[in-house]
Design a protein around this motif. Structure first.
Motif, PDB file in Angstrom:
ATOM      1  N   LEU A 128      32.004  84.423   2.534  1.00 51.40           N
ATOM      2  CA  LEU A 128      30.763  84.737   3.225  1.00 51.40           C
ATOM      3  C   LEU A 128      30.172  86.027   2.686  1.00 51.40           C
ATOM      4  CD1 LEU A 128      33.024  83.675   5.514  1.00 51.40           C
ATOM      5  CD2 LEU A 128      31.025  83.797   6.982  1.00 51.40           C
ATOM      6  N   VAL A 181      27.309  81.095   2.929  1.00 52.33           N
ATOM      7  CA  VAL A 181      28.690  80.649   3.091  1.00 52.33           C
ATOM      8  C   VAL A 181      29.026  79.674   1.962  1.00 52.33           C
ATOM      9  CG1 VAL A 181      30.368  79.535   4.606  1.00 52.33           C
ATOM     10  CG2 VAL A 181      28.489  80.864   5.602  1.00 52.33           C
ATOM     11  N   TYR A 207      29.458  83.925  13.008  1.00 47.59           N
ATOM     12  CA  TYR A 207      30.578  83.140  12.487  1.00 47.59           C
ATOM     13  C   TYR A 207      31.907  83.724  12.936  1.00 47.59           C
ATOM     14  CZ  TYR A 207      27.381  80.673   9.376  1.00 47.59           C
ATOM     15  OH  TYR A 207      26.369  79.895   8.876  1.00 47.59           O
TER      16      TYR A 207
END
Length: 230
Positions: A175, A199, A226
């Motif tokens: 990420l 991502v 996330y």
């Protein structure tokens, strides 16, 4: 405390108690009249709310309350659509393009694949309640010719399971946050200064462990949080 910050504090409290996601704040002129200040002071107060991620400016529309960030869990079940449907969010899929390309050299080296290898490149845009939230570029390996001809949206991984007996699991995930390109800003309908979360995911065949998909998802950072599960 400066005047514009006092106004920002009061508006912040009102947003938390009186507004819902998608509501519009009153126009700057109305707020200036209410607080008996000039519009420049109101604009600085709203800037504070934008920086806090509570509101977003839309040209010609005004300032809209941002929804509570979606808690998106990265785990072994890799399907984007499935994960969002599990938390009660209906998702639409727009297919932007689908073609067979030669695997770029830089990506081939990263994935330990042969440069120029034919690979299916699928580009999609995902929307929640007609609002664009994510762009995904899928590189799919070792699919038969025309494998995605019948794919018209929804969960790509469900489609691969149902039509090609291919079940994928999430492998490594990377990420990073960055500023969007002009094209990404346009497709995601985000204002200047809002980052995207990128991502990168390697998805492998659950039975064999062979890499079958590499995906690059770019989602709006103001809409997603996330969390990672082992």
């Amino acid at each position: 405390m400066t005047l514009y910050r006092k106004i920002a504090t009061q508006l912040r409290d009102e947003i938390m108690s009186q507004y819902s996601a998608g509501d519009l704040l009153p126009a700057e002129s109305s707020l200036a009249e209410r607080f008996e200040v000039n519009r420049h002071t109101v604009r600085r107060a709203i800037d504070e709310l934008v920086q806090d991620g509570l509101v977003q400016r839309y040209q010609g529309l005004g300032c809209k309350i941002v929804q509570t960030p979606i808690d998106y869990v990265l785990h072994d079940r890799a399907a984007f659509s499935h994960n969002l449907n599990q938390i009660g969010l209906g998702l639409e899929t727009e297919i932007l393009s689908c073609q067979v390309i030669e695997l770029p050299q830089t990506l081939a080296a990263q994935l330990d694949k042969r440069a120029g290898l034919p690979v299916c490149e699928l580009k999609t845009r995902r929307l929640i309640e007609r609002e664009p939230v994510c762009l995904i570029r899928h590189y799919l390996f070792d699919l038969p010719k025309g494998a995605l001809d019948a794919y018209q949206g929804g969960s790509l991984h469900q489609y691969l399971r149902d039509n090609h007996d291919l079940e994928l699991r999430r492998g490594s995930t990377r990420l990073r946050a960055r500023m969007p390109t002009l094209e990404e800003r346009s497709l995601l309908e985000i204002s200047r200064g809002v980052p995207v979360m990128e991502v990168h995911t390697r998805n492998r065949c659950r039975r064999t462990g062979v890499l079958r998909e590499y995906s690059i998802a770019r989602s709006r950072s103001d809409l997603f949080e996330y969390s990672v599960e082992p």
